[in-house]
Write a protein that holds these residues in place. Structure first.
Motif: not given
Ligand SMILES: [Zn+2]
Ligand SMILES: [Zn+2]
Length: 421
Positions: A7, A10, A27, A30, A32
């Protein structure tokens, strides 16, 4: 074998999932969005990008408006507006507007077209990875939607001074904005995945240890090996963005300093036979408000004053607490703040494009002339510098601050499973 993805926000590792058109992979750590599936094939993307190029050319060749003032009529377009500011001696402003509004967007479309043609042909040229790396840089600096919004604002601002009729270029820009935004979803990562699917480049690298590094240019997850470049695209590998604090602070502080002249000095000077008047950014907002365009006044106020200020505060917050771990919820919020800063970055360029356009729209020598003020360049630099500061920031650093236990394999497995939405 499933391919690995790290990712970008993160650094959590994920394996591939099959997505249906319209679904997104999110993800698990995190939250996103990592990928959004599209139903378009290579030929479909080719048609979309080709359409965007044709629209882009016609929108920039055709006049945006017809303006009539005391019997004189002019029909400027955006490139003419940039050429005029160059002739008036505002070279830096003309270069900035020309690159961000015309050259970079066109190059970005042409690079996408070339990459798609390469993938369709199945034959890999030597400079494929270099081309995609250039595309990766260009995609942060191509501001077509902002130019369109600037056209609308300039049109409304000028409507009170002369007879203004929208022309073909404006409608072409409106359609272009939609097509361009769709074509922008074809990310560099997607192009690498397409090439990997066709077997033109490797899809995964052999992993010889638990340590890994995700290439920031092509996304390939691999075992770090001293100073060796990426196995797939030959880019220099960095576990984290180098020298983050120094670079991000340097850009940010310079931007903050320039924000003062950008707001105090005039952004444009209007000259008529009755005399000349200087206008600041805030003055322009008040004029729009008083002329009855409250909605546009709000848009310009948001883009020119609220957005830069929000970016300053957000970047200071992100940079100050970058290496502290305050729990997953806080770290997720910080990731959202960073995504917001990235998203709003370009919109503050609005006023710079408005000034460039007004210069061309008010160019009636002897009757009226609108010349960019010294604030225009300062303001443009504020936007560019805050974007550079945001690009120097590495959101993964915050997740690195977890303790060893929180980073254990078990915790990562619990946190990082992909969700499909
Ligand atoms: Zn992430
Ligand atoms: Zn790479």
């Amino acid at each position: 074998m499933n391919h690995l993805h790290a990712c970008p926000q993160c650094d959590a590792l994920h394996t591939d999932v099959d997505l249906q058109a319209g679904e997104s992979a999110v993800c698990g750590q995190c939250a996103s969005v990592l990928d959004k599936a599209s139903s378009l094939t290579v030929s479909g993307w080719l048609a979309l990008v080709l359409g965007a190029i044709i629209l882009f050319l016609s929108a920039n060749i055709a006049p945006v408006v017809h303006i009539t003032l005391q019997g004189h009529r002019i029909s400027p377009n955006f490139p003419e507006a940039i050429a005029l500011s160059w002739q008036q001696g505002h070279h830096s402003l003309a270069i900035m507007g020309g690159l961000l509004g015309v050259v970079f967007p066109l190059l970005m479309l042409l690079y996408r077209l070339w990459a798609l043609l390469v993938i369709r042909s199945g034959r890999l040229p030597l400079d494929f990875s270099l081309g995609l790396r250039v595309l990766g840089i260009l995609q942060h600096w191509s501001l077509v939607p902002v130019v369109f919004l600037a056209m609308i604002v300039a049109l409304v601002k000028f409507a009170g001074l002369a007879q203004v009729t929208p022309a073909y270029g404006l409608w072409a820009y409106a359609v272009l904005m939609l097509v361009y935004t769709s074509a922008s979803r074809l990310s560099v990562q997607k192009l690498w995945n397409m090439a990997a699917e066709k077997g033109m480049v490797i899809a995964s690298a052999p992993m010889s240890s638990d340590d890994f590094i995700g290439c920031s240019a092509c996304g390939l997850v691999q075992t770090p090996d001293e100073d060796a470049p990426c196995l797939r695209c030959n880019a220099t590998l960095h576990k984290r963005k180098p020298d983050m604090q120094n670079r991000a602070w340097a850009f940010l502080i310079t931007a903050m300093l320039l924000y003062v002249p950008a707001n105090i000095l005039p952004i444009m000077v209007l000259t008529t036979p009755m005399g000349s008047s200087a206008h600041t950014i805030l003055g322009g907002v008040i004029e729009l408000w008083e002329s009855g365009s409250a909605d546009l006044a709000l848009i310009v106020f948001t883009a020119s004053i609220v957005v830069p200020f929000t970016k300053f505060v957000a970047l200071v917050v992100l940079l100050c607490g970058a290496h502290r771990w305050k729990g997953r919820v806080v770290q997720r919020q910080r990731t959202r703040i960073y995504e917001l800063v990235e998203f709003i970055g370009q919109w503050s360029m609005l006023d710079v494009f408005v000034v460039l356009l007004l210069g061309a729209m008010g160019n009636f020598p002897g009757l009226s002339q609108i010349i960019p003020g010294s604030a225009a360049l300062s303001f443009g630099l504020v936007v560019v510098l805050t974007m550079l500061s945001a690009l120097s920031f590495d959101p993964r650093v915050g997740w690195d601050a977890r303790t060893a236990q929180q980073r254990s394999v078990k915790a990562i497995r619990e946190n990082s499973d992909l969700k499909v939405e």
